[in-house]
Design an enzyme around this catalytic site. Structure first.
Site, short mmCIF file in Angstrom:
data_model
loop_
_atom_site.label_atom_id
_atom_site.label_comp_id
_atom_site.label_asym_id
_atom_site.label_seq_id
_atom_site.Cartn_x
_atom_site.Cartn_y
_atom_site.Cartn_z
N PRO A 114 8.88 2.18 -18.83
CG PRO A 114 10.01 3.51 -17.28
CD PRO A 114 8.70 2.83 -17.53
CB SER A 121 8.24 -3.28 -20.17
OG SER A 121 9.50 -3.91 -20.29
CG ASP A 165 6.98 -9.48 -13.76
OD1 ASP A 165 6.98 -9.51 -12.52
OD2 ASP A 165 7.95 -9.09 -14.43
#
Ligand code: MEV
Length: 351
Positions: A114, A121, A165
């Site tokens: 999502p 993402s 990340d």
């Protein structure tokens, strides 16, 4: 040169230390079993043609220079343009850095992650796009170089980002970030619930809604302002957060889930104190706690009420996991069972 390449990478959750990591404190993140894949193949016409399918939110098809050809059912078009920004910058960076000689290239992105939810993402898009294009153009597949390239692209698009990340999307498993250094840790997998508020309230208006694509940047800036105002107090909060990460690693090693959960609640309280827990995410943590979850907290950037309160929480469930999931669903969250410690970048050619 390979004709067809697929790079697949995992989403991430930050277990402990988000935001504090931006100021050099320790943070622990892990890969989860939600993945994003980028496929690169030949195209007859010149230029890049990009197709993005985000399974939880939207689909979009475009020529990079020519604009959108088709947008198919989506909830969040602002996030679609954000995804495109990372793809465009990845290509621009590779062309500049490695002098890529482009012809016609087809790029297809399929994601289970999502968007704007704190699940990485953007970093996943950068790592997988860069890894797939480097393989397609016959460049080195060295993981540390891919991680660095992807981090560079994230920084260019966002202005600020810790390496957390991109490290997780590249290496998978668990990663400890300490003073901006990336260390991989061999910890066992955990079963968690992720609750994600991705929908934008209808009363927000499209202009505000489109700003959500830059949510992490905004939230990080808000923390900076607040820190400047309460510097001496924030020093204690930041030191406490650093110690929480250290104790949490020990709790995972010892399989001490009671203490691990307690540390999650404490970390959540500190995130609330620095102002990144909007009402909608606070409610998800409270409802999980009321149903006996061992631990629950905001994960990733968190959110702001004025940005619609979108973001995610992670829950360490007890035996009433099913009831917790139902309650999160009723509270408006997209609910996922996830396993931590998922593998990192996987490359396939001519599949
Ligand atoms: C975002 O996933 C995590 C933050 O700590 C920002 C960063 O580390 O770049 C909020």
């Amino acid at each position: 040169m390979a004709k067809k390449v697929r790079a697949s990478v995992p989403a991430k959750v930050i277990l402990f230390g988000e935001h504090f990591v931006v100021y050099g404190k320790r943070a622990l993140a892990t890969a989860i079993n939600q993945r994003l894949a980028v496929e690169v193949s030949d195209r007859e016409e010149d230029g890049y043609h990009v197709k993005i399918e985000n399974i939880p939110t939207f689909g979009l098809e475009l020529d990079l220079e020519g604009g959108a050809r088709r947008a198919y059912p989506y909830k969040d078009y602002g996030s679609a343009t954000k995804a495109v920004a990372y793809v465009k910058e990845s290509i621009a960076y590779l062309e500049e850095r490695y002098g890529l000689n482009r012809g016609g290239v087809e790029i297809e992105i399929k994601s289970e992650i999502p968007l704007s939810a704190g699940l990485g993402s953007s970093a996943a898009t950068c790592v997988a796009t860069i890894a797939a294009l480097k393989e397609y153009f016959g460049l080195s597949g060295d993981l540390e170089a891919i991680r660095n390239d992807a981090h560079h692209v994230e920084l260019t698009v966002q202005g600020a980002a810790s390496p957390i990340d991109t490290a997780i999307s590249t290496y998978g498993g668990y990663v400890l970030i300490e003073r901006n250094e990336v260390k991989r840790l061999p910890l066992a997998g955990l079963d968690l619930i992720v609750g994600c508020i991705g929908s934008i309230p209808l009363n927000m208006g499209t202009k505000k809604a489109s700003e959500i694509g830059l949510k992490t940047k905004r939230v990080v800036e808000e923390v900076k302002k607040r820190k400047e105002n309460f510097n001496a107090i924030f020093d204690y909060i930041f030191d406490a957060a650093d110690e929480i990460t250290a104790q949490a690693i020990k709790a995972i090693e010892a399989k001490d889930f009671v203490n691990l959960g307690a540390l999650m609640y404490i970390n959540h309280g500190l995130l609330d104190a620095i102002g990144v827990v909007p009402g909608r995410l606070s409610e998800l943590v409270k409802v999980s706690q009321a149903l006996g979850a061992l631990g629950a907290k905001v994960t990733g950037a968190g959110g702001l009420n004025e940005m619609g309160g979108v973001g995610s929480v992670i829950v360490l469930p007890n035996e009433s996991g099913a009831r917790i999931k139902t309650a999160l669903d009723i509270a408006g969250a997209l609910v996922m069972d996830v396993k931590t410690g998922e593998g990192g970048l996987k490359l396939e050619t001519d599949f």
